[in-house]
Every structure is written in C-alpha cells, then in structure tokens.
Design a protein around this motif. Structure first.
Motif, PDB file in Angstrom:
ATOM      1  N   THR A 157      30.132 -17.367  -4.501  1.00  0.00           N
ATOM      2  CA  THR A 157      31.761 -16.879  -3.131  1.00  0.00           C
ATOM      3  C   THR A 157      31.911 -15.933  -3.113  1.00  0.00           C
ATOM      4  O   THR A 157      32.895 -15.853  -2.762  1.00  0.00           O
ATOM      5  CB  THR A 157      32.693 -18.105  -4.659  1.00  0.00           C
ATOM      6  OG1 THR A 157      31.895 -19.427  -4.423  1.00  0.00           O
ATOM      7  CG2 THR A 157      33.887 -18.122  -3.722  1.00  0.00           C
ATOM      8  N   ALA A 158      31.983 -15.508  -4.886  1.00  0.00           N
ATOM      9  CA  ALA A 158      32.255 -14.287  -4.627  1.00  0.00           C
ATOM     10  C   ALA A 158      31.863 -13.039  -3.775  1.00  0.00           C
ATOM     11  O   ALA A 158      32.182 -11.730  -3.194  1.00  0.00           O
ATOM     12  CB  ALA A 158      31.264 -12.822  -6.118  1.00  0.00           C
TER      13      ALA A 158
ATOM     14  N   ASP B  99      27.021 -21.309  -7.919  1.00  0.00           N
ATOM     15  CA  ASP B  99      28.160 -21.184  -7.047  1.00  0.00           C
ATOM     16  C   ASP B  99      29.422 -19.651  -7.198  1.00  0.00           C
ATOM     17  O   ASP B  99      29.827 -19.613  -5.804  1.00  0.00           O
ATOM     18  CB  ASP B  99      28.327 -22.518  -7.157  1.00  0.00           C
ATOM     19  CG  ASP B  99      28.016 -23.178  -5.684  1.00  0.00           C
ATOM     20  OD1 ASP B  99      26.885 -23.246  -5.884  1.00  0.00           O
ATOM     21  OD2 ASP B  99      28.926 -24.505  -6.229  1.00  0.00           O
ATOM     22  N   ALA B 100      29.617 -19.784  -7.869  1.00  0.00           N
ATOM     23  CA  ALA B 100      31.071 -19.255  -8.475  1.00  0.00           C
ATOM     24  C   ALA B 100      29.888 -17.398  -7.601  1.00  0.00           C
ATOM     25  O   ALA B 100      31.024 -16.491  -7.195  1.00  0.00           O
ATOM     26  CB  ALA B 100      30.857 -19.080  -9.634  1.00  0.00           C
ATOM     27  N   THR B 101      29.159 -17.381  -7.842  1.00  0.00           N
ATOM     28  CA  THR B 101      28.473 -15.797  -7.749  1.00  0.00           C
ATOM     29  C   THR B 101      28.708 -15.853  -5.960  1.00  0.00           C
ATOM     30  O   THR B 101      28.600 -14.868  -5.872  1.00  0.00           O
ATOM     31  CB  THR B 101      26.950 -15.496  -7.704  1.00  0.00           C
ATOM     32  OG1 THR B 101      26.743 -15.486  -9.979  1.00  0.00           O
ATOM     33  CG2 THR B 101      26.661 -14.388  -7.279  1.00  0.00           C
TER      34      THR B 101
END
Length: 215
Positions: A38-39, A34-36
């Motif tokens: 989002t970026a 998810d963090a990847t």
C-alpha cells in the motif's frame, strides 16, 4: 519572470491502482506485505505525478504568485513614484498557467493588497482554458490595483483525470504497476528502487508535460 509556488491543499482520496491489482501484477499471495505494498503504491503514484507533472486522481492545489518582476528585499528604486504598485512591478499577466493538470475547475482567486487584506476576485473576470490548463482573463477584465508584490495572488483549483481510478489512462496505471513491482523487488536497495523502470518511463512518455512549467 513570474515567481510562483505550488502547495497541495487536498490530496487524492484514493490511488490509481488498487492493492489487489498490485498483488496480482507482482504475483504476491497472502496479506503479510499488504501494508508495504500500500505504501509502495502511494510512492509510485507520487513518482508518476512528479515525472509526468500531472495530477492523477482528483486533488486540490493552491498556486501562489508574486507580481511580474517582483524581487527580493534589495532596493531597486531610489526615487519617489506615484501610482499603483502594479505599474512598477508589472502586475499579473492576463494568462496564468496552472501546473499539475488536467485542471477541471478553478475554486477561487484571492488577491492581497498592500495592507495584506484579502479579496476574492470575481469569477466573472476570468475563465478556465481546459485544453491549456490555464486561467485567462476575460476581455476587458483587469487585475485589482495595489496588489502586494510578494504572494499577492492565490489561485485554488481542482486537478486530476477524475475521482475514480477508471478515469486515469490505462498506460499510466500500467506504468505504476510496473514501478510498484520493481519497488517491491528492490526494497532494501534504495538507489536502484528510486529509478523509474524503463517500461514505466516508456508508458509515461506520451503523457509527460515538458518545458518550464512548475511541476
């Protein structure tokens, strides 16, 4: 030629596509990346804005202008001249394009004199041409005298299709989703990931601003 620089004052508060939309398009289950993702959404949106020369979600920009004909530090006049400095450098034009539209509002116009003192230029002197994303002086209005030749005027304005993702044209959103999926698949291969996918470029094409306007 009018020298100008553009600076982002307030970035968009959200992205044109959501994390859930990106995951559904890329067929990604779970939340490990998810963090990847989002970026990557932010990266794809920035690439879209750069390519399109447009703002997507509402954001604030500041355009800083030199006087027309203002040069560097080299001497260009050896004599003595009386009169407003604007008459020597050519002043500011009556029509000023505002990059990274669509422009929805002009927040302020600030000018600086030769003593570096600032003054807010009255909004009664100009109007926003939404169709052309430009500031136009009203009939009879003139710029202040003795504006400093470099960075003599700052125009702060709001641009973007709207504050919600639903305001962004669907083809642009679809192009971002395609790009996000490509970035995700190509992670670790920087050279391939930097290029817009052909499908994305095709979807962006009708919305791209061409020409010499500052992007």
């Amino acid at each position: 030629m009018l020298r100008q620089s553009l600076a982002l004052v307030t970035p968009p508060a959200s992205e044109p596509v959501s994390l859930s939309e990106a995951k559904a398009w890329a067929r990604i289950d779970g939340s490990d990346d998810d963090a990847t993702l989002t970026a990557l959404i932010t990266a794809a949106r920035l690439a879209a804005e750069q390519y399109l020369r447009r703002s997507l979600i509402t954001q604030t920009w500041k355009l800083t202008l030199d006087l027309c004909g203002a040069r560097g530090s080299e001497p260009w006049w050896d004599g003595v001249v009386d009169g407003p400095l604007n008459s020597l450098y050519g002043g500011l034009p009556n029509t000023i394009p505002l990059p990274r539209g669509p422009v929805s509002a002009i927040s302020s116009v600030v000018t600086y004199d030769l003593d570096n003192s600032s003054a807010t230029y009255s909004a009664s002197n100009y109007r926003l041409d939404n169709s052309g994303d430009r500031l136009i002086l009203n009939y009879g209005a003139i710029w202040p005298a003795n504006i400093r030749p470099k960075a003599g005027c700052e125009i702060t304005y709001t641009a973007g299709y709207g504050s919600a993702a639903t305001a962004v044209p669907q083809p642009i959103k679809q192009g971002i989703l395609i790009h996000v999926a490509s970035l995700y698949e190509q992670r670790g291969n920087c050279e391939d990931a930097m290029a817009l996918p052909p499908g994305t470029a095709m979807l962006y094409s009708p919305y791209r601003i061409m020409g010499d306007r500052l992007g």
